[in-house]
Write an enzyme that holds these catalytic residues in place. Structure first.
Site, PDB file in Angstrom:
ATOM      1  N   TYR A  77       0.824  -1.217   0.000  1.00 53.72           N
ATOM      2  CA  TYR A  77       0.000   0.000   0.000  1.00 53.72           C
ATOM      3  C   TYR A  77       0.856   1.264   0.000  1.00 53.72           C
ATOM      4  CZ  TYR A  77      -4.499  -2.225  -0.060  1.00 53.72           C
ATOM      5  OH  TYR A  77      -5.596  -2.924  -0.488  1.00 53.72           O
ATOM      6  N   ARG A  80       1.525   1.775  -3.638  1.00 51.29           N
ATOM      7  CA  ARG A  80       0.352   2.298  -4.356  1.00 51.29           C
ATOM      8  C   ARG A  80       0.079   3.752  -3.977  1.00 51.29           C
ATOM      9  NH1 ARG A  80      -4.675  -0.919  -3.650  1.00 51.29           N
ATOM     10  NH2 ARG A  80      -5.526   0.695  -5.014  1.00 51.29           N
ATOM     11  N   HIS A 128     -15.088   2.090  -0.646  1.00 58.62           N
ATOM     12  CA  HIS A 128     -13.928   1.292  -0.203  1.00 58.62           C
ATOM     13  C   HIS A 128     -12.839   2.155   0.423  1.00 58.62           C
ATOM     14  CE1 HIS A 128     -15.291  -1.997  -3.292  1.00 58.62           C
ATOM     15  NE2 HIS A 128     -16.043  -1.973  -2.202  1.00 58.62           N
ATOM     16  N   CYS A 162       0.812   3.062  16.531  1.00 57.10           N
ATOM     17  CA  CYS A 162       0.046   4.104  17.216  1.00 57.10           C
ATOM     18  C   CYS A 162       0.511   4.159  18.686  1.00 57.10           C
ATOM     19  CB  CYS A 162      -1.427   3.693  17.126  1.00 57.10           C
ATOM     20  SG  CYS A 162      -2.582   4.743  17.989  1.00 57.10           S
ATOM     21  N   CYS A 164      -1.202   3.689  21.113  1.00 56.90           N
ATOM     22  CA  CYS A 164      -1.898   2.601  21.815  1.00 56.90           C
ATOM     23  C   CYS A 164      -1.283   1.238  21.500  1.00 56.90           C
ATOM     24  CB  CYS A 164      -3.384   2.594  21.453  1.00 56.90           C
ATOM     25  SG  CYS A 164      -3.766   1.738  19.909  1.00 56.90           S
ATOM     26  N   GLY A 201     -16.303   1.450 -15.617  1.00 59.44           N
ATOM     27  CA  GLY A 201     -14.980   0.957 -15.234  1.00 59.44           C
ATOM     28  C   GLY A 201     -14.959  -0.003 -14.071  1.00 59.44           C
ATOM     29  N   SER A 203     -15.644  -4.206 -12.884  1.00 58.95           N
ATOM     30  CA  SER A 203     -15.907  -5.577 -13.323  1.00 58.95           C
ATOM     31  C   SER A 203     -17.228  -6.086 -12.766  1.00 58.95           C
ATOM     32  CB  SER A 203     -14.755  -6.492 -12.897  1.00 58.95           C
ATOM     33  OG  SER A 203     -14.519  -6.366 -11.509  1.00 58.95           O
ATOM     34  N   ALA A 245     -13.724   5.005 -20.533  1.00 55.15           N
ATOM     35  CA  ALA A 245     -14.306   6.090 -19.744  1.00 55.15           C
ATOM     36  C   ALA A 245     -13.994   7.451 -20.353  1.00 55.15           C
ATOM     37  CB  ALA A 245     -13.771   6.012 -18.309  1.00 55.15           C
TER      38      ALA A 245
HETATM   39  C1  BJW Z   1     -12.135   0.288 -18.222  1.00 55.15           C
HETATM   40  C2  BJW Z   1     -11.043   0.897 -18.768  1.00 55.15           C
HETATM   41  C3  BJW Z   1     -11.262   2.162 -19.279  1.00 55.15           C
HETATM   42  C4  BJW Z   1     -10.368  -0.965 -18.091  1.00 55.15           C
HETATM   43  N1  BJW Z   1     -12.474   2.723 -19.210  1.00 55.15           N
HETATM   44  N2  BJW Z   1     -13.331   0.858 -18.149  1.00 55.15           N
HETATM   45  C5  BJW Z   1     -22.169 -11.461  -2.225  1.00 55.15           C
HETATM   46  C6  BJW Z   1     -21.844 -12.456  -3.119  1.00 55.15           C
HETATM   47  C7  BJW Z   1     -20.535 -12.942  -3.191  1.00 55.15           C
HETATM   48  C8  BJW Z   1     -19.530 -12.456  -2.361  1.00 55.15           C
HETATM   49  C9  BJW Z   1     -19.871 -11.474  -1.474  1.00 55.15           C
HETATM   50  C10 BJW Z   1     -21.162 -10.972  -1.400  1.00 55.15           C
HETATM   51  N3  BJW Z   1     -21.195 -10.007  -0.459  1.00 55.15           N
HETATM   52  C11 BJW Z   1     -19.953  -9.864   0.061  1.00 55.15           C
HETATM   53  C12 BJW Z   1     -19.137 -10.755  -0.534  1.00 55.15           C
HETATM   54  C13 BJW Z   1     -17.685 -10.940  -0.225  1.00 55.15           C
HETATM   55  C14 BJW Z   1     -16.804  -9.918  -0.912  1.00 55.15           C
HETATM   56  C15 BJW Z   1     -16.974 -10.067  -2.418  1.00 55.15           C
HETATM   57  O1  BJW Z   1     -17.656  -9.318  -3.074  1.00 55.15           O
HETATM   58  N4  BJW Z   1     -16.324 -11.062  -2.991  1.00 55.15           N
HETATM   59  C16 BJW Z   1     -16.420 -11.335  -4.421  1.00 55.15           C
HETATM   60  C17 BJW Z   1     -15.157 -10.851  -5.149  1.00 55.15           C
HETATM   61  C18 BJW Z   1     -16.622 -12.812  -4.607  1.00 55.15           C
HETATM   62  N5  BJW Z   1     -17.103  -8.569  -0.460  1.00 55.15           N
HETATM   63  C19 BJW Z   1     -16.591  -8.066   0.686  1.00 55.15           C
HETATM   64  O2  BJW Z   1     -15.854  -8.724   1.418  1.00 55.15           O
HETATM   65  C20 BJW Z   1     -16.985  -6.656   1.071  1.00 55.15           C
HETATM   66  N6  BJW Z   1     -17.387  -6.617   2.436  1.00 55.15           N
HETATM   67  C21 BJW Z   1     -18.519  -7.147   2.863  1.00 55.15           C
HETATM   68  O3  BJW Z   1     -19.363  -7.605   2.118  1.00 55.15           O
HETATM   69  O4  BJW Z   1     -18.641  -7.092   4.219  1.00 55.15           O
HETATM   70  C22 BJW Z   1     -19.710  -7.755   4.859  1.00 55.15           C
HETATM   71  C23 BJW Z   1     -19.492  -7.530   6.354  1.00 55.15           C
HETATM   72  C24 BJW Z   1     -20.513  -6.963   7.099  1.00 55.15           C
HETATM   73  C25 BJW Z   1     -20.314  -6.742   8.472  1.00 55.15           C
HETATM   74  C26 BJW Z   1     -19.104  -7.081   9.072  1.00 55.15           C
HETATM   75  C27 BJW Z   1     -18.063  -7.618   8.317  1.00 55.15           C
HETATM   76  C28 BJW Z   1     -18.269  -7.838   6.940  1.00 55.15           C
HETATM   77  C29 BJW Z   1     -15.789  -5.710   0.995  1.00 55.15           C
HETATM   78  C30 BJW Z   1     -15.262  -5.556  -0.384  1.00 55.15           C
HETATM   79  C31 BJW Z   1     -13.988  -4.697  -0.348  1.00 55.15           C
HETATM   80  C32 BJW Z   1     -13.273  -4.646  -1.691  1.00 55.15           C
HETATM   81  N7  BJW Z   1     -11.997  -4.047  -1.494  1.00 55.15           N
HETATM   82  C33 BJW Z   1     -11.152  -3.795  -2.665  1.00 55.15           C
HETATM   83  C34 BJW Z   1      -9.793  -3.227  -2.178  1.00 55.15           C
HETATM   84  C35 BJW Z   1      -9.975  -1.763  -1.754  1.00 55.15           C
HETATM   85  C36 BJW Z   1      -8.705  -1.125  -1.348  1.00 55.15           C
HETATM   86  C37 BJW Z   1      -7.730  -0.973  -2.464  1.00 55.15           C
HETATM   87  O5  BJW Z   1      -7.950  -0.196  -3.410  1.00 55.15           O
HETATM   88  O6  BJW Z   1      -6.697  -1.663  -2.411  1.00 55.15           O
HETATM   89  O7  BJW Z   1     -11.789  -2.883  -3.548  1.00 55.15           O
HETATM   90  S1  BJW Z   1     -10.956  -5.262  -3.682  1.00 55.15           S
HETATM   91  C38 BJW Z   1     -10.975  -4.389  -5.231  1.00 55.15           C
HETATM   92  O8  BJW Z   1     -12.138  -4.767  -6.009  1.00 55.15           O
HETATM   93  C39 BJW Z   1     -11.157  -2.909  -4.849  1.00 55.15           C
HETATM   94  C40 BJW Z   1     -12.108  -2.438  -5.915  1.00 55.15           C
HETATM   95  O9  BJW Z   1     -12.760  -1.269  -5.475  1.00 55.15           O
HETATM   96  C41 BJW Z   1     -13.016  -3.638  -6.095  1.00 55.15           C
HETATM   97  C42 BJW Z   1     -13.737  -3.652  -7.415  1.00 55.15           C
HETATM   98  O10 BJW Z   1     -12.818  -3.695  -8.475  1.00 55.15           O
HETATM   99  P1  BJW Z   1     -13.090  -2.819  -9.776  1.00 55.15           P
HETATM  100  O11 BJW Z   1     -13.021  -1.397  -9.434  1.00 55.15           O
HETATM  101  O12 BJW Z   1     -14.308  -3.300 -10.437  1.00 55.15           O
HETATM  102  O13 BJW Z   1     -11.764  -3.134 -10.638  1.00 55.15           O
HETATM  103  P2  BJW Z   1     -11.476  -4.379 -11.614  1.00 55.15           P
HETATM  104  O14 BJW Z   1     -10.020  -4.424 -11.841  1.00 55.15           O
HETATM  105  O15 BJW Z   1     -12.120  -5.613 -11.128  1.00 55.15           O
HETATM  106  O16 BJW Z   1     -12.245  -3.997 -12.968  1.00 55.15           O
HETATM  107  C43 BJW Z   1     -11.847  -2.888 -13.759  1.00 55.15           C
HETATM  108  C44 BJW Z   1     -12.808  -2.791 -14.929  1.00 55.15           C
HETATM  109  O17 BJW Z   1     -12.466  -1.625 -15.658  1.00 55.15           O
HETATM  110  C45 BJW Z   1     -12.752  -3.965 -15.883  1.00 55.15           C
HETATM  111  O18 BJW Z   1     -14.075  -4.424 -16.128  1.00 55.15           O
HETATM  112  C46 BJW Z   1     -12.136  -3.376 -17.157  1.00 55.15           C
HETATM  113  O19 BJW Z   1     -12.656  -3.950 -18.354  1.00 55.15           O
HETATM  114  C47 BJW Z   1     -12.551  -1.926 -17.032  1.00 55.15           C
HETATM  115  N8  BJW Z   1     -11.686  -0.983 -17.726  1.00 55.15           N
HETATM  116  N9  BJW Z   1      -9.948   0.027 -18.654  1.00 55.15           N
HETATM  117  C48 BJW Z   1     -13.473   2.002 -18.627  1.00 55.15           C
HETATM  118  N10 BJW Z   1     -10.222   2.838 -19.867  1.00 55.15           N
HETATM  119 ZN    ZN Z   2      -4.325   3.330  18.297  1.00 48.40          ZN
END
Ligand code: BJW
Ligand code: ZN
Length: 261
Positions: A77, A80, A128, A162, A164, A201, A203, A245
Site C-alpha cells: 500500500y 500504491r 472502499h 500508534c 496505543c 470501469g 468488473s 471512460a
Molecule cells: C475500463 C477501462 C477504461 C479498463 N475505461 N473501463 C455477495 C456475493 C458474493 C460475495 C460477497 C457478497 N457479499 C460480500 C461478498 C464478499 C466480498 C466479495 O464481493 N467477494 C467477491 C469478489 C466474490 N465482499 C466483501 O468482502 C466486502 N465486504 C462485505 O461484504 O462485508 C460484509 C461484512 C458486514 C459486516 C461485518 C463484516 C463484513 C468488501 C469488499 C472490499 C473490496 N476491497 C477492494 C480493495 C480496496 C482497497 C484498495 O484499493 O486496495 O476494492 S478489492 C478491489 O475490487 C477494490 C475495488 O474497489 C473492487 C472492485 O474492483 P473494480 O473497481 O471493479 O476493478 P477491476 O479491476 O475488477 O475492474 C476494472 C474494470 O475496468 C474492468 O471491467 C475493465 O474492463 C474496465 N476498464 N480500462 C473504462 N479505460
Molecule cells: Zn491506536
C-alpha cells in the site's frame, strides 16, 4: 421520458434557459478502477497489467491477510500510495464533474484514488475508503505521520505503531470488512433517487457495490454501463457501451436520447 429528452434538449443548445429545470434531474455514477486506467492507475483484475497479476488479492487486500502479515500489506500500500500521488484526473473524471452544471450528480466510487474530487465532483461517496487516509487498526485514531517514498514495490516494510500500540493501516475496505455505513447509506439513497445510473470501469463482481446497479434496475431506473469489456452487468444494463471512460463520458449525456431510442 423527462430525463433523457430534457438532457438532450438542454445539452443540445438551449442550455441557459433549461438549466434551472435540469438541475432536478439526478445522475448517479458508480465508478471502478477502469475510470482511472487512462490516468495511469492500474486496475485490479487486468490479466497483464492488473495490480493482482502479481499478488494474491486475498493475501494483500483482506482482513485475514493484514492480520497474517501486516508488513507485506503495508509495503504494497505504500507503493500504491506513492504511485497515486503523481497521477491526474482524466477526461472521464472531468466529464462527470462537468455534469454538475446540468444535473444533480452523485458519485459512488469504489476507488481509493480521490481523482473524482480532484476533478471537481462534489457529492462523492467512497465505498472502499481512501488511500490518502491512514488510521490505527486498534483504536481507529487517524494517523498523520510522514510516509516513506516507495517508487518501486518492495516485499516488506513494518507499519508504524500508534501510541496505543496498534498498527497503522490504510483507511481502505478489504475483503471481509464492512463498508463505511454513511457512504453505503448515501450510495443507496443516491441510487434510489437517480433518474439514470452510469456504471463505469468496474468488473461488477465485488459486492455489495455490484448490487447497486441491480437495485437501480429493480427500481426501473435506466442503467448505462461504460466498459471496453463485457461484465456480469452487461446483459441486464439498459445500455452497455464497449468504450473507455475518457472516450465515452464527455459526450454521454448528449448521446442518451439516441442511445435509449
Ligand atoms: C475500463 C477501462 C477504461 C479498463 N475505461 N473501463 C455477495 C456475493 C458474493 C460475495 C460477497 C457478497 N457479499 C460480500 C461478498 C464478499 C466480498 C466479495 O464481493 N467477494 C467477491 C469478489 C466474490 N465482499 C466483501 O468482502 C466486502 N465486504 C462485505 O461484504 O462485508 C460484509 C461484512 C458486514 C459486516 C461485518 C463484516 C463484513 C468488501 C469488499 C472490499 C473490496 N476491497 C477492494 C480493495 C480496496 C482497497 C484498495 O484499493 O486496495 O476494492 S478489492 C478491489 O475490487 C477494490 C475495488 O474497489 C473492487 C472492485 O474492483 P473494480 O473497481 O471493479 O476493478 P477491476 O479491476 O475488477 O475492474 C476494472 C474494470 O475496468 C474492468 O471491467 C475493465 O474492463 C474496465 N476498464 N480500462 C473504462 N479505460
Ligand atoms: Zn491506536
Amino acid at each position: 421520458m423527462l430525463v433523457t429528452s430534457g438532457m438532450g434538449a438542454g445539452l443540445g443548445g438551449r442550455r441557459d434557459g433549461l438549466r434551472a429545470s435540469l438541475v432536478s434531474v439526478q445522475v448517479t455514477v458508480l465508478s471502478g478502477a477502469g475510470i482511472s486506467a487512462e490516468s495511469g492507475v492500474p486496475t485490479f483484475r487486468d490479466v497483464e497489467t492488473g495490480l493482482w497479476a502479481k499478488v494474491d488479492p486475498y493475501e494483500i487486500s483482506s482482513a485475514e491477510g493484514w492480520r497474517a502479515h501486516p508488513d507485506k500489506v503495508w509495503a504494497w500500500y505504500l507503493w500504491r500510495h506513492y504511485m497515486m500521488q503523481s497521477v491526474e484526473p482524466n477526461n472521464g473524471h472531468r466529464a462527470v464533474a462537468a455534469w454538475q452544471d446540468y444535473a444533480d450528480v452523485h458519485v459512488v466510487t469504489q476507488n481509493v484514488d480521490n481523482l473524482h474530487e480532484r476533478a471537481g465532483s462534489k457529492n462523492v461517496y467512497h465505498l472502499h475508503g481512501s488511500l490518502f487516509e491512514f488510521r490505527c487498526d486498534r483504536c481507529d485514531d487517524a494517523y498523520g505521520g510522514v510516509l516513506p517514498a516507495m517508487p518501486e514495490p518492495v516485499e516488506i516494510v513494518d507499519p508504524p505503531r500508534c501510541p496505543c500500540d496498534g498498527l497503522i493501516r490504510p483507511n481502505v475496505v478489504w475483503f471481509g470488512e464492512a463498508l463505511p455505513d454513511d457512504a453505503w447509506q448515501n450510495s443507496v439513497e443516491a441510487v434510489n433517487n437517480a433518474d439514470v445510473v452510469v456504471v463505469v470501469g468496474t468488473s461488477s463482481i465485488v459486492y455489495p457495490a455490484a448490487g447497486l446497479p441491480e437495485l437501480a434496475l429493480a427500481n426501473g431506473t435506466v442503467v448505462v454501463e461504460v466498459n471496453p469489456e463485457r461484465t456480469p452487468l452487461s446483459n441486464a444494463a439498459t445500455v452497455s457501451l464497449r468504450e473507455t471512460a475518457a472516450g465515452a463520458l464527455p459526450g454521454l449525456l448528449q448521446r442518451l436520447p439516441a442511445l435509449l431510442g
